[in-house]
Design a protein around this motif. Structure first.
Motif, PDB file in Angstrom:
ATOM      1  N   LEU A  64       0.931  -1.232  -0.060  1.00 28.61           N
ATOM      2  CA  LEU A  64       0.010   0.066  -0.020  1.00 28.61           C
ATOM      3  C   LEU A  64       0.932   1.323  -0.007  1.00 28.61           C
ATOM      4  O   LEU A  64       1.940   1.295   0.628  1.00 28.61           O
ATOM      5  CB  LEU A  64      -0.798   0.166   1.239  1.00 28.61           C
ATOM      6  N   ILE A  65       0.552   2.284  -0.502  1.00 30.31           N
ATOM      7  CA  ILE A  65       0.939   3.656  -0.511  1.00 30.31           C
ATOM      8  C   ILE A  65       0.305   4.327   0.335  1.00 30.31           C
ATOM      9  O   ILE A  65      -0.804   4.570   0.257  1.00 30.31           O
ATOM     10  CB  ILE A  65       0.993   4.278  -1.885  1.00 30.31           C
ATOM     11  N   VAL A  66       1.008   4.888   1.464  1.00 28.05           N
ATOM     12  CA  VAL A  66       0.587   5.761   2.527  1.00 28.05           C
ATOM     13  C   VAL A  66       1.289   7.171   2.653  1.00 28.05           C
ATOM     14  O   VAL A  66       2.285   7.302   2.601  1.00 28.05           O
ATOM     15  CB  VAL A  66       0.634   4.824   3.859  1.00 28.05           C
ATOM     16  N   LYS A  67       0.201   8.121   2.733  1.00 32.98           N
ATOM     17  CA  LYS A  67       0.701   9.610   2.766  1.00 32.98           C
ATOM     18  C   LYS A  67       0.139   9.993   4.173  1.00 32.98           C
ATOM     19  O   LYS A  67      -0.696   9.894   4.696  1.00 32.98           O
ATOM     20  CB  LYS A  67      -0.040  10.259   1.487  1.00 32.98           C
ATOM     21  N   PHE A  68       1.301  10.751   4.762  1.00 34.80           N
ATOM     22  CA  PHE A  68       1.076  11.542   5.909  1.00 34.80           C
ATOM     23  C   PHE A  68       1.512  13.041   5.739  1.00 34.80           C
ATOM     24  O   PHE A  68       2.014  13.425   4.711  1.00 34.80           O
ATOM     25  CB  PHE A  68       2.126  10.973   6.872  1.00 34.80           C
ATOM     26  N   PRO A  69       1.051  13.936   6.539  1.00 33.29           N
ATOM     27  CA  PRO A  69       1.210  15.295   6.737  1.00 33.29           C
ATOM     28  C   PRO A  69       2.903  15.353   6.605  1.00 33.29           C
ATOM     29  O   PRO A  69       3.431  14.365   7.309  1.00 33.29           O
ATOM     30  CB  PRO A  69       0.553  15.782   7.973  1.00 33.29           C
ATOM     31  N   THR A  70       3.424  16.222   6.043  1.00 39.56           N
ATOM     32  CA  THR A  70       4.760  16.446   5.891  1.00 39.56           C
ATOM     33  C   THR A  70       5.417  16.759   7.060  1.00 39.56           C
ATOM     34  O   THR A  70       4.670  17.392   8.229  1.00 39.56           O
ATOM     35  CB  THR A  70       5.207  17.819   5.122  1.00 39.56           C
ATOM     36  N   SER A  71       6.523  16.115   7.418  1.00 36.92           N
ATOM     37  CA  SER A  71       7.246  16.229   8.798  1.00 36.92           C
ATOM     38  C   SER A  71       8.449  17.491   8.726  1.00 36.92           C
ATOM     39  O   SER A  71       9.136  17.661   9.732  1.00 36.92           O
ATOM     40  CB  SER A  71       7.968  15.056   9.037  1.00 36.92           C
ATOM     41  N   ASN A  72       8.454  17.829   7.480  1.00 36.37           N
ATOM     42  CA  ASN A  72       9.312  19.011   7.363  1.00 36.37           C
ATOM     43  C   ASN A  72       8.841  20.517   7.788  1.00 36.37           C
ATOM     44  O   ASN A  72       7.863  20.848   7.195  1.00 36.37           O
ATOM     45  CB  ASN A  72       9.658  19.184   5.619  1.00 36.37           C
ATOM     46  N   ALA A  73       9.322  21.122   8.835  1.00 39.86           N
ATOM     47  CA  ALA A  73       8.668  22.240   9.552  1.00 39.86           C
ATOM     48  C   ALA A  73       8.827  23.321   8.679  1.00 39.86           C
ATOM     49  O   ALA A  73       8.117  24.323   8.928  1.00 39.86           O
ATOM     50  CB  ALA A  73       9.557  22.216  10.796  1.00 39.86           C
ATOM     51  N   ASN A  74       9.675  23.362   7.639  1.00 44.59           N
ATOM     52  CA  ASN A  74       9.749  24.394   6.791  1.00 44.59           C
ATOM     53  C   ASN A  74       8.945  24.383   5.382  1.00 44.59           C
ATOM     54  O   ASN A  74       8.734  25.308   4.685  1.00 44.59           O
ATOM     55  CB  ASN A  74      11.308  24.520   6.044  1.00 44.59           C
ATOM     56  N   THR A  75       7.997  23.313   5.195  1.00 43.79           N
ATOM     57  CA  THR A  75       6.879  23.438   4.213  1.00 43.79           C
ATOM     58  C   THR A  75       5.816  24.313   4.572  1.00 43.79           C
ATOM     59  O   THR A  75       5.125  24.291   5.444  1.00 43.79           O
ATOM     60  CB  THR A  75       6.423  22.057   4.136  1.00 43.79           C
ATOM     61  N   PRO A  76       5.415  25.077   3.724  1.00 48.10           N
ATOM     62  CA  PRO A  76       3.960  25.732   3.838  1.00 48.10           C
ATOM     63  C   PRO A  76       3.108  24.930   3.959  1.00 48.10           C
ATOM     64  O   PRO A  76       2.892  24.018   3.456  1.00 48.10           O
ATOM     65  CB  PRO A  76       3.920  26.557   2.483  1.00 48.10           C
ATOM     66  N   THR A  77       2.207  25.444   5.005  1.00 49.42           N
ATOM     67  CA  THR A  77       0.834  24.917   5.336  1.00 49.42           C
ATOM     68  C   THR A  77      -0.293  25.312   4.661  1.00 49.42           C
ATOM     69  O   THR A  77      -1.538  24.821   4.901  1.00 49.42           O
ATOM     70  CB  THR A  77       0.903  24.866   6.868  1.00 49.42           C
ATOM     71  N   SER A  78      -0.198  26.491   4.142  1.00 46.51           N
ATOM     72  CA  SER A  78      -1.497  26.706   3.234  1.00 46.51           C
ATOM     73  C   SER A  78      -0.860  27.339   1.848  1.00 46.51           C
ATOM     74  O   SER A  78       0.115  27.839   1.628  1.00 46.51           O
ATOM     75  CB  SER A  78      -2.181  27.991   4.095  1.00 46.51           C
ATOM     76  N   ALA A  79      -2.099  27.419   1.038  1.00 50.51           N
ATOM     77  CA  ALA A  79      -1.881  28.133  -0.014  1.00 50.51           C
ATOM     78  C   ALA A  79      -1.312  29.523  -0.262  1.00 50.51           C
ATOM     79  O   ALA A  79      -0.316  30.013  -1.070  1.00 50.51           O
ATOM     80  CB  ALA A  79      -3.035  28.034  -1.066  1.00 50.51           C
ATOM     81  N   ALA A  80      -1.952  30.244   0.831  1.00 49.41           N
ATOM     82  CA  ALA A  80      -1.388  31.513   0.931  1.00 49.41           C
ATOM     83  C   ALA A  80       0.234  31.581   1.283  1.00 49.41           C
ATOM     84  O   ALA A  80       0.946  32.293   0.717  1.00 49.41           O
ATOM     85  CB  ALA A  80      -2.116  32.446   2.068  1.00 49.41           C
ATOM     86  N   GLN A  81       0.762  30.791   2.161  1.00 48.42           N
ATOM     87  CA  GLN A  81       2.155  30.819   2.562  1.00 48.42           C
ATOM     88  C   GLN A  81       2.783  30.390   1.255  1.00 48.42           C
ATOM     89  O   GLN A  81       3.966  30.550   1.054  1.00 48.42           O
ATOM     90  CB  GLN A  81       2.285  29.602   3.651  1.00 48.42           C
ATOM     91  N   ALA A  82       2.184  29.212   0.533  1.00 46.39           N
ATOM     92  CA  ALA A  82       3.066  28.868  -0.569  1.00 46.39           C
ATOM     93  C   ALA A  82       3.219  30.033  -1.674  1.00 46.39           C
ATOM     94  O   ALA A  82       4.267  30.096  -2.170  1.00 46.39           O
ATOM     95  CB  ALA A  82       2.315  27.710  -1.146  1.00 46.39           C
ATOM     96  N   SER A  83       2.273  30.675  -1.996  1.00 41.51           N
ATOM     97  CA  SER A  83       2.279  31.569  -2.919  1.00 41.51           C
ATOM     98  C   SER A  83       3.160  32.825  -2.387  1.00 41.51           C
ATOM     99  O   SER A  83       4.025  33.577  -2.984  1.00 41.51           O
ATOM    100  CB  SER A  83       0.822  32.180  -3.265  1.00 41.51           C
ATOM    101  N   ALA A  84       3.270  33.104  -0.973  1.00 39.26           N
ATOM    102  CA  ALA A  84       4.278  34.028  -0.432  1.00 39.26           C
ATOM    103  C   ALA A  84       5.725  33.733  -0.615  1.00 39.26           C
ATOM    104  O   ALA A  84       6.683  34.381  -0.922  1.00 39.26           O
ATOM    105  CB  ALA A  84       3.824  34.397   1.094  1.00 39.26           C
ATOM    106  N   VAL A  85       5.970  32.202  -0.585  1.00 42.71           N
ATOM    107  CA  VAL A  85       7.140  31.734  -0.679  1.00 42.71           C
ATOM    108  C   VAL A  85       7.728  31.899  -2.036  1.00 42.71           C
ATOM    109  O   VAL A  85       8.996  32.225  -2.183  1.00 42.71           O
ATOM    110  CB  VAL A  85       7.328  30.363  -0.181  1.00 42.71           C
TER     111      VAL A  85
END
Length: 87
Positions: A64-85
């Motif tokens: 099975l392929i299983v996905k989890f929320p990222t463990s990378n603390a530097n990853t943007p958590t919202s679309a607004a943060q992603a576009s700002a980055v």
């Protein structure tokens, strides 16, 4: 009620069996392991391939392929943060 794991080290045989049962696979699991050769790159989530061991022969999945929320603390958590980055 079986609670879904939020990170890789919370995976359990009970949860994996629950997933198979919910999807109507008549298979009893005996063990599981993480595929050491599966290492996709993703900024948005942690992804693992879980290799399944069955107690007897069945038509269920072998992995099975299983996905989890990222463990990378530097990853943007919202679309607004992603576009700002990316701006």
């Amino acid at each position: 009620m079986v609670i879904a794991p939020r990170k890789v080290d919370e995976l359990t045989l009970v949860w994996l069996q629950h997933i198979l049962d919910e999807n109507m696979f008549d298979c009893e699991l005996s063990a599981f392991d993480l595929d050491p050769d599966f290492n996709p790159s993703s900024l948005l989530c942690d992804v693992v391939r879980v290799l399944l061991g069955h107690k007897s022969s069945c038509d269920g999945p072998r992995s099975l392929i299983v996905k989890f929320p990222t463990s990378n603390a530097n990853t943007p958590t919202s679309a607004a943060q992603a576009s700002a980055v990316s701006a």
